[in-house]
Design an enzyme around this catalytic site. Sequence first.
Site, PDB file in Angstrom:
ATOM      1  N   HIS A 260      38.776   6.488  49.238  1.00  0.00           N
ATOM      2  CA  HIS A 260      37.993   5.519  48.579  1.00  0.00           C
ATOM      3  C   HIS A 260      37.351   4.742  50.119  1.00  0.00           C
ATOM      4  CE1 HIS A 260      40.205   5.028  44.501  1.00  0.00           C
ATOM      5  NE2 HIS A 260      38.910   6.030  44.380  1.00  0.00           N
TER       6      HIS A 260
ATOM      7  N   GLY B 275      52.468   7.130  43.786  1.00  0.00           N
ATOM      8  CA  GLY B 275      51.991   5.723  43.604  1.00  0.00           C
ATOM      9  C   GLY B 275      50.612   5.619  42.607  1.00  0.00           C
TER      10      GLY B 275
END
Length: 254
Positions: A129, A197
């Site tokens: 990202h 996570g």
Amino acid sequence: MATPTENPQLDKAAGLLRLARRIAVLTGAGISAESGIETFRQPRTGLWARYDPMELAHVDALARDPKTVTEWYHWRFSKCADARPNPGHEALAKLQKLKRDAGGDVDVLTQNIDGLHQAGGAEDVVELHGSILRWRCQKAGAMRPIHEVDFSSFPPTSEAGGVLRPDIVLFGEMLPTGALEAAERAVMSCDVFMTIGTSAVVYPAAGYIDLAISRGVPTVEINPDATPMTGSVTHALRGPSGAVLPELLRRMRD
Ligand code: BJW
């Protein structure tokens, strides 16, 4: 998480890591939580509990209101500028070095934009990202490090007269081709896959977990909470990555 001495799941996962030659690891906001960086989707504490992603993290929002979006990302940067890698980032970097020294590898594929894997010592990190540490001129495409961006007004602009935006992937935008290719190569060639996570709901990144499962390689999830993938992975290790990863590494070396 059960105490370190009585955790068979942890021991089994450590055994897998010990034997693996190539490991692919997908990380998300949770690995940086213990560095003080907010996650997105956790009830009450996540960013999306207070902010509307469609108004701030969508490509249409940037086109409609570049001032608000760039101001928000500048604020986001201010919140992570002083963040330091935590024991989770560091353990992952150590695992990578260990495997590389033994002729294998650990491919770190992250959805995070904070640069903390690299600060913790990981190399060749695939930033799915993008990165908030780079800003890109929308007109000329030129990149510049964030400390060279003039934030005296919003949106910041370049000499070319274009809006400078963070070099990140907003909803509705394609992920960088190079990152997609590197991630696919890593998942297709790994013999163990770890997801750490991440809520595993944002695609295409979450699809790498499905891909690893469909290849039949063992999969390990590290997360204090259950995710949509928990029931499908080989080992779900409950707990914060800053505690679980160093313990996993310790057991792997024992
Ligand atoms: C801990 C912890 C501790 C807490 N230790 N763990 C297929 C199906 C459905 C939808 C789509 C699809 N394919 C594409 C889409 C659309 C969309 C999407 O996925 N939407 C879904 C949400 C429904 N995807 C896209 O738009 C992507 N682009 C794309 O597909 O392009 C193709 C295309 C484009 C145009 C035309 C045609 C095709 C782009 C996605 C970009 C995501 N961007 C964001 C924001 C930018 C960066 C930023 O602001 O920072 O990226 S959204 C946000 O979510 C951010 C994250 O990287 C991403 C993932 O979140 P993450 O990391 O998982 O965080 P959380 O908060 O969700 O979870 C944290 C976890 O940590 C929790 O589980 C906790 O329990 C855990 N945790 N403490 C370990 N100590």
